[in-house]
Each structure stands twice: as structure tokens, then as C-alpha cells.
Design an enzyme around this catalytic site. Sequence first.
Site, PDB file in Angstrom:
ATOM      1  N   ASP A  45      13.965   6.184  42.120  1.00  0.00           N
ATOM      2  CA  ASP A  45      15.141   6.148  43.006  1.00  0.00           C
ATOM      3  C   ASP A  45      15.411   7.569  43.518  1.00  0.00           C
ATOM      4  O   ASP A  45      14.797   8.538  43.058  1.00  0.00           O
ATOM      5  CB  ASP A  45      16.377   5.580  42.272  1.00  0.00           C
ATOM      6  CG  ASP A  45      16.661   6.301  40.968  1.00  0.00           C
ATOM      7  OD1 ASP A  45      16.387   7.514  40.880  1.00  0.00           O
ATOM      8  OD2 ASP A  45      17.149   5.658  40.025  1.00  0.00           O
TER       9      ASP A  45
ATOM     10  N   ASP B 128      30.148   2.011   0.461  1.00  0.00           N
ATOM     11  CA  ASP B 128      30.739   1.265   1.576  1.00  0.00           C
ATOM     12  C   ASP B 128      29.992   1.494   2.893  1.00  0.00           C
ATOM     13  O   ASP B 128      30.422   1.021   3.944  1.00  0.00           O
ATOM     14  CB  ASP B 128      32.216   1.633   1.742  1.00  0.00           C
ATOM     15  CG  ASP B 128      32.407   3.116   2.019  1.00  0.00           C
ATOM     16  OD1 ASP B 128      31.394   3.839   2.115  1.00  0.00           O
ATOM     17  OD2 ASP B 128      33.568   3.553   2.151  1.00  0.00           O
ATOM     18  N   GLY B 129      28.900   2.240   2.839  1.00  0.00           N
ATOM     19  CA  GLY B 129      28.092   2.441   4.047  1.00  0.00           C
ATOM     20  C   GLY B 129      28.399   3.734   4.777  1.00  0.00           C
ATOM     21  O   GLY B 129      27.674   4.110   5.708  1.00  0.00           O
ATOM     22  N   GLU B 130      29.449   4.438   4.378  1.00  0.00           N
ATOM     23  CA  GLU B 130      29.768   5.695   5.075  1.00  0.00           C
ATOM     24  C   GLU B 130      28.693   6.747   4.780  1.00  0.00           C
ATOM     25  O   GLU B 130      28.096   6.772   3.709  1.00  0.00           O
ATOM     26  CB  GLU B 130      31.147   6.200   4.626  1.00  0.00           C
ATOM     27  CG  GLU B 130      32.258   5.315   5.168  1.00  0.00           C
ATOM     28  CD  GLU B 130      33.650   5.778   4.770  1.00  0.00           C
ATOM     29  OE1 GLU B 130      33.780   6.762   4.002  1.00  0.00           O
ATOM     30  OE2 GLU B 130      34.617   5.139   5.226  1.00  0.00           O
TER      31      GLU B 130
ATOM     32  N   LYS C  18      16.002   2.149  44.881  1.00  0.00           N
ATOM     33  CA  LYS C  18      16.433   1.216  43.827  1.00  0.00           C
ATOM     34  C   LYS C  18      17.911   0.874  43.961  1.00  0.00           C
ATOM     35  O   LYS C  18      18.727   1.745  44.219  1.00  0.00           O
ATOM     36  CB  LYS C  18      16.190   1.861  42.450  1.00  0.00           C
ATOM     37  CG  LYS C  18      16.675   1.040  41.280  1.00  0.00           C
ATOM     38  CD  LYS C  18      16.301   1.687  39.958  1.00  0.00           C
ATOM     39  CE  LYS C  18      17.428   2.522  39.396  1.00  0.00           C
ATOM     40  NZ  LYS C  18      17.123   3.077  38.072  1.00  0.00           N
TER      41      LYS C  18
ATOM     42  N   ARG D 132      25.386   8.508  30.559  1.00  0.00           N
ATOM     43  CA  ARG D 132      25.255   7.764  31.815  1.00  0.00           C
ATOM     44  C   ARG D 132      26.567   7.108  32.229  1.00  0.00           C
ATOM     45  O   ARG D 132      26.702   6.660  33.355  1.00  0.00           O
ATOM     46  CB  ARG D 132      24.157   6.696  31.690  1.00  0.00           C
ATOM     47  CG  ARG D 132      22.763   7.302  31.749  1.00  0.00           C
ATOM     48  CD  ARG D 132      21.694   6.244  31.698  1.00  0.00           C
ATOM     49  NE  ARG D 132      21.630   5.591  30.404  1.00  0.00           N
ATOM     50  CZ  ARG D 132      20.905   4.514  30.147  1.00  0.00           C
ATOM     51  NH1 ARG D 132      20.204   3.958  31.096  1.00  0.00           N
ATOM     52  NH2 ARG D 132      20.874   4.002  28.939  1.00  0.00           N
TER      53      ARG D 132
HETATM   54  C1  R5P Z   1      19.039   5.769  36.240  1.00  0.00           C
HETATM   55  O1  R5P Z   1      19.540   6.336  37.184  1.00  0.00           O
HETATM   56  C2  R5P Z   1      18.070   6.443  35.335  1.00  0.00           C
HETATM   57  O2  R5P Z   1      17.462   7.547  35.929  1.00  0.00           O
HETATM   58  C3  R5P Z   1      16.991   5.473  34.878  1.00  0.00           C
HETATM   59  O3  R5P Z   1      16.274   5.039  36.027  1.00  0.00           O
HETATM   60  C4  R5P Z   1      17.583   4.292  34.194  1.00  0.00           C
HETATM   61  O4  R5P Z   1      18.445   4.719  33.190  1.00  0.00           O
HETATM   62  C5  R5P Z   1      16.486   3.438  33.601  1.00  0.00           C
HETATM   63  O5  R5P Z   1      17.075   2.330  32.998  1.00  0.00           O
HETATM   64  P1  R5P Z   1      16.248   1.006  32.714  1.00  0.00           P
HETATM   65  O6  R5P Z   1      15.019   1.381  31.951  1.00  0.00           O
HETATM   66  O7  R5P Z   1      17.207   0.161  31.921  1.00  0.00           O
HETATM   67  O8  R5P Z   1      15.926   0.366  34.027  1.00  0.00           O
END
Ligand code: R5P
Length: 282
Positions: free
Chosen positions: A158, A34-36, A181, A86
Site C-alpha cells: 500500500d 494465581d498466575g501473576e 490497498k 496501530r
Molecule cells: C498496515 O498498514 C500495515 O503496514 C500492514 O500492511 C498490516 O498491518 C498487515 O496486516 P495483515 O497481515 O493483517 O493484513
Amino acid sequence: MKVISTEYSQMLAARIAKEGGMDLVDVKYSRFPDGEHYLRTGPVDEEVLIVGSVVNSDSLVQLLLLTDACAGARSALLLPYMGYARQDKQFHPGEPLSARAMARVLSLGVSRVITINVHDQGVLFHFSVPAVNLSLAPDIGKYLSAAGYTDPLILAPDHGATAFASVVAAAKGWDCDHLEKTRISGEEVRIEPKNLCAEGREIVIVDDIISTGGTLATATRLLYEQGAQTVAAACVHGVFAGGAFSHLFASGIQQVFASDTIECGCSVYSAAGTVINGLSRC
Ligand code: R5P
């Protein structure tokens, strides 16, 4: 201590075992009709390092099964890449704090957790066992130097990546700066032009994660407009979601370097040495 891994972190686990003089436990993986997932480990010692990046749902299930299979041992969990980390803020009522949900479940059955360049160290507080974060920033600096970079401008895309970039640059006393950014959507970012003295420079943009490649592709175009000679990128976690590579190479980026926290074709430096040093300290 022995080392054991899910299918998703085999190379890193093997390198840790080899460099650290530890045994690597054999694991057989298969699936039920079943894929498990099914797995069966070889003999595990009293102490084991479980290595498993969470890169998708299957890798999470495999990691939970592996942790359970090692229940008789004192286990430390190495999360080379912690997916969902994230998502550490609730923007709308009813949303989960996904990073917390992951940390809670991944704490079960282990005595400690080690992450590598987790997106926000605040996530560590969500684990119910001691958790530490290791950084590959010094390794990236050393790699770039060995790869022939003599005077690059190291650039964070950023503010959030500034501390990381400055450690990469400190490896050889290189120049370091950052861009501004703003994220517009999951795939789209705006990067403000900034007077950087990019003219004629070899630039390496460094970041913890490359996901869609949107951040890097936008930054790369801007830097070429500002006269950069070459633009490359170095990250810890190469997620490369969707068409990340096509976006990146369409932007004119020359090279993309990543570690083996997520195993891919760009994995040129390993987290193994940093993990072995970290194990002796924590
Ligand atoms: C964001 O704050 C992270 O440090 C990366 O800049 C981000 O996750 C990169 O995501 P993507 O490649 O989708 O722009």
C-alpha cells in the site's frame, strides 16, 4: 551499559549484548499460584538497556515489572515491537487511543525509548521521554541480496509502505513499486489490480508488519494472476496472528522472512546491529 530482557525478547537481547560487547543480565521468571508474574534480576549497572516486545498482555506486564526492578539504574527501553501502536486513531466516540495509552505507561521509569519500525512515527510523540525510531529496511535489502535475489521487484502492499519499500530496494538499486490497498475489516483487504509488469518477475512484497497475513495473501494471488514467477514476503514484525501461515501458503507465497523483533521460525535477520548503531547515535 548492560542488557536485560523480558522472556519475549531473549534472542534479540542476547545478540545485542554479544555484538555490542555488553553484559547480559540474568533474570529468573516465574508465576505466583494465581498466575501473576514474578521476576528477579541479577545485578544491574548504573545504565541498562531494557529489551521487551509488547506482543500480548503478559509481555506488557513482564516489561512493566522489569522496568520497575531496574528502577535504580538509568534505563533505556528498547521496544522491538510495540503492540497497540496501530491503534493510533479514534474512529468512534468512547474509543481509547491505545497507542497513546501504551506510550504513556511505557515511558514510566525510563529515560528514553527506542522503537523499531513503529507503525506510525506520530506514536513517538505520545512518550513522555525522548523517543526515536530505527528502521530495518536497509538490513532487509542486504539480507535479500545475500539470500540470492539478484533482480527482484520490491513491492509495497500500500502507499503507507512505499518509503519503507524504496529503502529496501535502494540497497541494490532494485525496481520498486506499490499496490493500492483498501482495508475492509481486520482480516480482509481489497487490493486493486495495477499494471505492474509482474510478468516473469521474482517479487518480494515488503511491509512493516505481517499480522493476519490477509494483505499478503491477497496481493500474492493478484501477482500470480498477473504472471509473477515467484512471490515472497519480507517484514520487520512477524505477528502471524491466528491462521496467518495457512492463509499465506494457500495463496502460493514461496517464502516469508521476518526479523527477530518478534521471535519466530521466520526470524532470519536480526535487529541487533541496527540497535547497536542506533545506541551510539541517540
Ligand atoms: C498496515 O498498514 C500495515 O503496514 C500492514 O500492511 C498490516 O498491518 C498487515 O496486516 P495483515 O497481515 O493483517 O493484513
